[in-house]
Design a protein around this motif. Sequence first.
Motif, PDB file in Angstrom:
ATOM      1  N   ASN A   7     -21.295   0.154   5.298  1.00 14.32           N
ATOM      2  CA  ASN A   7     -20.111   0.970   5.201  1.00 14.32           C
ATOM      3  C   ASN A   7     -19.199   1.211   6.444  1.00 14.32           C
ATOM      4  O   ASN A   7     -19.708   1.410   7.538  1.00 14.32           O
ATOM      5  CB  ASN A   7     -20.179   2.366   4.553  1.00 14.32           C
ATOM      6  N   LYS A   8     -17.936   1.312   6.075  1.00 16.08           N
ATOM      7  CA  LYS A   8     -17.222   1.516   7.419  1.00 16.08           C
ATOM      8  C   LYS A   8     -17.644   0.503   8.539  1.00 16.08           C
ATOM      9  O   LYS A   8     -17.738   1.170   9.624  1.00 16.08           O
ATOM     10  CB  LYS A   8     -17.280   2.978   7.684  1.00 16.08           C
ATOM     11  N   LEU A  29     -13.806   1.147  -2.916  1.00 19.97           N
ATOM     12  CA  LEU A  29     -13.466   0.770  -1.660  1.00 19.97           C
ATOM     13  C   LEU A  29     -11.677   0.763  -1.444  1.00 19.97           C
ATOM     14  O   LEU A  29     -11.394   0.530  -0.471  1.00 19.97           O
ATOM     15  CB  LEU A  29     -13.897  -0.580  -1.296  1.00 19.97           C
ATOM     16  N   TRP A  30     -11.234   1.206  -2.519  1.00 19.60           N
ATOM     17  CA  TRP A  30      -9.507   1.516  -2.333  1.00 19.60           C
ATOM     18  C   TRP A  30      -9.534   2.934  -1.996  1.00 19.60           C
ATOM     19  O   TRP A  30      -9.928   3.648  -2.909  1.00 19.60           O
ATOM     20  CB  TRP A  30      -8.990   0.973  -3.628  1.00 19.60           C
ATOM     21  N   VAL A  31      -9.417   3.223  -0.899  1.00 14.85           N
ATOM     22  CA  VAL A  31      -9.340   4.750  -0.381  1.00 14.85           C
ATOM     23  C   VAL A  31      -8.287   5.130   0.509  1.00 14.85           C
ATOM     24  O   VAL A  31      -7.481   4.269   0.835  1.00 14.85           O
ATOM     25  CB  VAL A  31     -10.894   5.044   0.564  1.00 14.85           C
ATOM     26  N   GLU A  32      -8.185   6.418   0.476  1.00 11.68           N
ATOM     27  CA  GLU A  32      -7.157   7.068   1.632  1.00 11.68           C
ATOM     28  C   GLU A  32      -7.579   6.903   2.995  1.00 11.68           C
ATOM     29  O   GLU A  32      -8.869   7.319   3.323  1.00 11.68           O
ATOM     30  CB  GLU A  32      -7.014   8.538   1.090  1.00 11.68           C
ATOM     31  N   LYS A  33      -6.908   6.484   3.727  1.00 11.82           N
ATOM     32  CA  LYS A  33      -6.945   6.306   5.175  1.00 11.82           C
ATOM     33  C   LYS A  33      -5.892   6.887   5.693  1.00 11.82           C
ATOM     34  O   LYS A  33      -5.009   7.524   5.317  1.00 11.82           O
ATOM     35  CB  LYS A  33      -7.170   4.797   5.482  1.00 11.82           C
ATOM     36  N   TYR A  45     -12.187  -6.543   3.260  1.00 12.86           N
ATOM     37  CA  TYR A  45     -11.539  -6.412   4.561  1.00 12.86           C
ATOM     38  C   TYR A  45     -10.017  -6.130   4.325  1.00 12.86           C
ATOM     39  O   TYR A  45      -9.591  -6.534   3.179  1.00 12.86           O
ATOM     40  CB  TYR A  45     -11.611  -7.562   5.617  1.00 12.86           C
ATOM     41  N   PRO A  46      -9.333  -5.212   5.049  1.00 16.13           N
ATOM     42  CA  PRO A  46      -7.894  -4.727   4.692  1.00 16.13           C
ATOM     43  C   PRO A  46      -6.876  -5.935   4.407  1.00 16.13           C
ATOM     44  O   PRO A  46      -6.169  -5.795   3.647  1.00 16.13           O
ATOM     45  CB  PRO A  46      -7.582  -3.562   5.766  1.00 16.13           C
ATOM     46  N   GLU A  68     -11.437   0.040   2.403  1.00 20.61           N
ATOM     47  CA  GLU A  68     -12.507   0.217   3.347  1.00 20.61           C
ATOM     48  C   GLU A  68     -13.423  -0.680   3.814  1.00 20.61           C
ATOM     49  O   GLU A  68     -14.124  -1.202   2.849  1.00 20.61           O
ATOM     50  CB  GLU A  68     -13.476   1.640   2.870  1.00 20.61           C
ATOM     51  N   ARG A  69     -13.357  -1.148   4.934  1.00 16.95           N
ATOM     52  CA  ARG A  69     -14.120  -2.391   5.266  1.00 16.95           C
ATOM     53  C   ARG A  69     -15.542  -2.274   5.247  1.00 16.95           C
ATOM     54  O   ARG A  69     -16.310  -1.213   5.786  1.00 16.95           O
ATOM     55  CB  ARG A  69     -13.802  -2.675   6.913  1.00 16.95           C
ATOM     56  N   THR A  70     -16.089  -2.930   4.154  1.00 20.76           N
ATOM     57  CA  THR A  70     -17.572  -2.910   3.737  1.00 20.76           C
ATOM     58  C   THR A  70     -18.060  -3.944   3.325  1.00 20.76           C
ATOM     59  O   THR A  70     -17.286  -5.075   3.007  1.00 20.76           O
ATOM     60  CB  THR A  70     -17.541  -1.920   2.498  1.00 20.76           C
TER      61      THR A  70
END
Length: 157
Positions: free
Chosen positions: A137-138, A105-109, A38-39, A120-122
């Motif tokens: 995913n997501k 999971l460290w992605v551009e948002k 989670y973020p 990215e919440r996964t």
Amino acid sequence: MTILDIGSTPPDFTLPRDGGGTITLSGLRGNPVVLYFYPKDDTSGCTQEAIEFSGLRPQFEKLGVKVIGMSPDPVKKHDKFKTKHDLKVDLVADEDKAIIEAYGLWVEKSMYGRKYMGVERTTYLIDSAGRIAKIWNKVKVPGHAAEVLEATKALNT
């Protein structure tokens, strides 16, 4: 970026946890694990997700399942977050984001047209043999913990 599939072995980790000490993923083999990314502590979606998982903890425990939340927040912040919301799940801190990146999971948002990097919440359901049984995913938070619990029950039948 690592692409993780059903049946693959997820990257192992040993990370500091809330309340002191560490959690090692491979050390939990023999029992299923719900690992949710989670973020950020104490934001609305993350708080709701942690509260929902906490509320279902007794049912997860009956199935022998360990629920672990991971974010880049430091342990001190996890401790405050747990106390404030009376959370019952274990929280691990991946401050340098090495594990979050290993899971891809460290992605551009993007929010309101602004681009930034974030988690990215996964959620991963890892079986007792240490293999990925299911991936969400997501994740959309409402009802997610209950859906994970149902999948966990199916895993144990």
